[in-house]
Design an enzyme around this catalytic site. Structure first.
Site, mmCIF file in Angstrom:
data_model
loop_
_atom_site.group_PDB
_atom_site.id
_atom_site.type_symbol
_atom_site.label_atom_id
_atom_site.label_comp_id
_atom_site.label_asym_id
_atom_site.label_seq_id
_atom_site.Cartn_x
_atom_site.Cartn_y
_atom_site.Cartn_z
ATOM 1 N N SER A 35 0.738 -1.099 -0.239
ATOM 2 C CA SER A 35 -0.066 0.073 0.122
ATOM 3 C C SER A 35 0.811 1.356 -0.050
ATOM 4 C CB SER A 35 -1.153 0.281 1.262
ATOM 5 O OG SER A 35 -0.283 -0.059 2.500
ATOM 6 N N GLU A 233 -14.585 11.500 9.684
ATOM 7 C CA GLU A 233 -14.085 11.526 10.999
ATOM 8 C C GLU A 233 -12.840 11.775 11.434
ATOM 9 O OE1 GLU A 233 -16.849 11.198 13.285
ATOM 10 O OE2 GLU A 233 -18.157 10.800 11.241
ATOM 11 N N HIS A 240 0.424 5.323 6.226
ATOM 12 C CA HIS A 240 0.327 5.730 4.656
ATOM 13 C C HIS A 240 0.417 7.060 4.574
ATOM 14 C CE1 HIS A 240 -1.913 1.912 5.285
ATOM 15 N NE2 HIS A 240 -1.432 1.646 4.290
#
Length: 260
Positions: A35, A233, A240
């Protein structure tokens, strides 16, 4: 008249062959990994579902403008055009990337002169996530496979150690969170005599130079509620990258390539 036809046929052949020759000058850099490398803009409705999260591979292409290719000619030779093909995928370790057929897809596409940059380790080291976990020896063996099969195709493999997470900090400096995996990647690269970039150390040093507060708020996915539609939120994520962080890591990788 007959000679004229042969002449015109020859001219057409030159044009066609010339166009093929032009296309063959495009060098593809394949990115494989997890990722932290992935291109989230390839996902549907990216702006509303993922932004501002990026992998460094997502913002790598702009570094390969025509006037900058000479800076990495040690790797790309006389390439006139470079295309970044980011195949990295979130949550993947070396093993799952292979098992899902993702490596096979890259291997089948590889052409002589292409480059494969591989950065794994985040998920390989996840002992608690057995569906991802790969021990050190397994990690090394899959890297060997990627490297050797890249070479088979006449392409250039480049091994990267995993990029740093935003912890642990101690006395104003960021420390290694990846255990023995960075060194294992370097050991395989040296064993097989291929180029490598110690992105773990490069990113730890760079982030340390910027300071914990700046890095936390500007490079990693940490922000309050209501700022981005994808994260109503807010978010607290020290693995990341936000766009600025992804760009700076991509810059680290590109600058390291100059000295390989």
């Amino acid at each position: 008249m007959k000679n004229f036809r042969f002449f015109m046929l020859g001219i057409c052949s030159v044009i066609v062959l010339g166009s093929f020759s032009f296309k063959s000058k495009v060098t593809t850099i394949y990115l494989i990994g997890d990722s932290t490398v992935a291109d989230y803009s390839l996902e549907e409705n990216y702006q509303n579902k993922r932004f501002p999260q990026v992998g460094w591979g997502q913002v790598f292409q702009p570094f390969f403008q025509k006037d900058s290719l000479k800076l990495v000619k040690n790797i790309l030779g006389s390439a006139k055009e470079v295309k970044i093909d980011d195949r990295a995928k979130g949550g993947r370790s070396t093993r799952t990337f292979f098992q899902e057929g993702r490596w096979s897809s890259v291997y089948n596409s590889l052409q002589k002169g292409d480059v494969v940059m591989m950065q794994f380790g985040h998920n390989d080291a996840s002992v608690e996530k057995t569906e991802r976990y790969v021990n050190i020896e397994g990690y090394k063996e899959f890297l060997r496979l990627f490297i050797n099969q890249t070479k088979e195709k006449g392409a250039t493999p480049i091994v990267l150690t995993p990029v740093a997470r935003n912890y642990p900090w101690k006395d104003g400096k960021l420390s290694n969170i990846h255990g023995d995996y960075p060194q294992a990647a370097i050991d395989v690269a040296k064993e097989l005599n291929v180029k490598y970039i110690d992105l773990n150390v490069l990113s730890m040093n760079f982030f340390s130079s910027k300071g914990q507060e700046y890095v936390t708020n500007n490079y990693f996915m940490n922000f309050g509620a209501g700022k981005y539609p994808a994260f109503p939120e807010g978010q607290k994520d020290n693995t990341h990258f936000q766009t600025e962080g992804g760009i700076e890591v991509a810059r680290l990788v590109f600058n390291a390539m100059k000295n390989l």
